[in-house]
Design a protein around this motif. Structure first.
Motif, PDB file in Angstrom:
ATOM      1  N   ILE A  53     -24.023 -40.537 131.133  1.00 53.44           N
ATOM      2  CA  ILE A  53     -24.809 -41.522 130.393  1.00 53.44           C
ATOM      3  C   ILE A  53     -26.207 -40.930 130.234  1.00 53.44           C
ATOM      4  CG2 ILE A  53     -25.807 -43.833 130.421  1.00 53.44           C
ATOM      5  CD1 ILE A  53     -23.366 -44.726 132.056  1.00 53.44           C
ATOM      6  N   LEU A  54     -26.571 -40.620 129.002  1.00 54.09           N
ATOM      7  CA  LEU A  54     -27.841 -39.963 128.732  1.00 54.09           C
ATOM      8  C   LEU A  54     -28.949 -41.010 128.680  1.00 54.09           C
ATOM      9  CD1 LEU A  54     -29.337 -37.369 128.082  1.00 54.09           C
ATOM     10  CD2 LEU A  54     -28.698 -37.671 125.679  1.00 54.09           C
ATOM     11  N   GLU A  55     -29.842 -40.960 129.643  1.00 52.36           N
ATOM     12  CA  GLU A  55     -30.902 -41.957 129.745  1.00 52.36           C
ATOM     13  C   GLU A  55     -32.019 -41.691 128.738  1.00 52.36           C
ATOM     14  OE1 GLU A  55     -30.669 -44.566 131.540  1.00 52.36           O
ATOM     15  OE2 GLU A  55     -28.959 -44.040 132.819  1.00 52.36           O
ATOM     16  N   GLN A  56     -32.718 -42.736 128.343  1.00 51.65           N
ATOM     17  CA  GLN A  56     -33.813 -42.585 127.393  1.00 51.65           C
ATOM     18  C   GLN A  56     -34.907 -41.687 127.972  1.00 51.65           C
ATOM     19  OE1 GLN A  56     -36.481 -45.921 126.579  1.00 51.65           O
ATOM     20  NE2 GLN A  56     -36.366 -45.469 124.393  1.00 51.65           N
ATOM     21  N   GLY A  57     -35.311 -40.699 127.187  1.00 54.97           N
ATOM     22  CA  GLY A  57     -36.378 -39.802 127.602  1.00 54.97           C
ATOM     23  C   GLY A  57     -35.967 -38.705 128.556  1.00 54.97           C
ATOM     24  N   HIS A  58     -34.716 -38.706 128.992  1.00 51.51           N
ATOM     25  CA  HIS A  58     -34.208 -37.659 129.870  1.00 51.51           C
ATOM     26  C   HIS A  58     -33.521 -36.580 129.033  1.00 51.51           C
ATOM     27  CE1 HIS A  58     -34.211 -40.092 133.814  1.00 51.51           C
ATOM     28  NE2 HIS A  58     -34.845 -40.814 132.896  1.00 51.51           N
ATOM     29  N   ALA A  59     -33.437 -35.389 129.584  1.00 54.06           N
ATOM     30  CA  ALA A  59     -32.772 -34.273 128.912  1.00 54.06           C
ATOM     31  C   ALA A  59     -31.519 -33.885 129.680  1.00 54.06           C
ATOM     32  CB  ALA A  59     -33.703 -33.072 128.808  1.00 54.06           C
TER      33      ALA A  59
END
Length: 239
Positions: free
Chosen positions: A189-195
């Motif tokens: 799950i790609l979190e907001q602002g994370h790479a």
């Protein structure tokens, strides 16, 4: 954006020892936060400015899945180039380690601009950073981002929306084809602002003969509701 230098500092400040261990073991790893919600919104808002892009791809037309993405044109926005340079510096050691394990050449110079110059000299002169947009029902088929003979073995995608709030579904999928075994999936799950740093083509895995080459592809699961924007940072340019 007002904090261009800070973007590189944020990349530098990540827990790289732990990230590299995870990338080496699993082929991918998610950083901590790099972009603020406002910065994510600024990147996502670029979608409407067609002059920023060299082409728009309708995934369904090419049977890539369903959704749309746009390749940035030259000059690529400065914040994106700063992020590419910063990630290249941090990922170069693992790229060289993987190549050594697999007996592959290591064409990557110390400086990112020199690497892009090598890509351009080889006919790969089109910029590859992309902005992707998915809405309900969209998805991305398993694939690799290979644009010519010169390839950097790792790349980056940054989440610009809030999972579970702006969209449901849309998990990032990584599938590793293991030698003489069934494929191994990883779901993030790609979190907001994370790479998320992940393998571009293949990675070395331990075997009875030392190291084996494990091909890897990536994609995105179906968006169940809402919208999902991501910024893709491929670290080589295209033919």
């Amino acid at each position: 954006m007002k904090t261009l230098a800070a973007l590189e500092e944020r990349v530098e400040a990540q827990q790289w020892h732990d990230l590299i261990e995870e990338i080496d073991a699993y082929g991918c790893a998610q950083t901590g936060p790099l972009l603020s919600p406002d910065e994510c919104a600024e990147f996502a808002a670029m979608w409407a400015d067609l002059d920023r892009f060299r082409s728009t791809i309708d995934m369904a037309r090419y049977r890539f899945g369903q959704g749309t993405y746009r390749y940035f044109a030259d000059p690529v926005p400065t914040p994106i180039m700063r992020l590419r340079r910063a990630f290249y510096r941090k990922l170069l050691p693992i790229a060289r380690t993987w190549a050594d394990r697999l007996g592959d050449p290591t064409p990557w110079p110390d400086d990112f601009d020199d690497w892009l110059a090598a890509c351009h000299a080889a006919g790969q002169a089109k910029p590859t950073p992309i902005l992707l947009r998915y809405t309900e029902g969209d998805w991305n088929a398993l694939h690799r981002d290979l644009y010519g003979e010169l390839v950097f073995p790792l790349q980056v995608v940054i989440g610009l929306d809030r999972p579970g709030i702006d969209h449901t579904g849309g998990e990032f999928l990584l599938v590793e084809q293991r030698p003489r075994a069934q494929s191994k999936p990883t779901v993030t799950i790609l979190e907001q602002g994370h790479a998320l740093v992940f393998t571009t083509r293949d990675r070395p895995t331990p075997s009875s003969r030392g190291w084996s080459r494990a091909p890897i592809r990536h994609g995105v699961s179906r968006i169940r509701s809402g919208h999902r924007h991501t910024l893709g940072l491929v670290l080589h340019d295209a033919v």
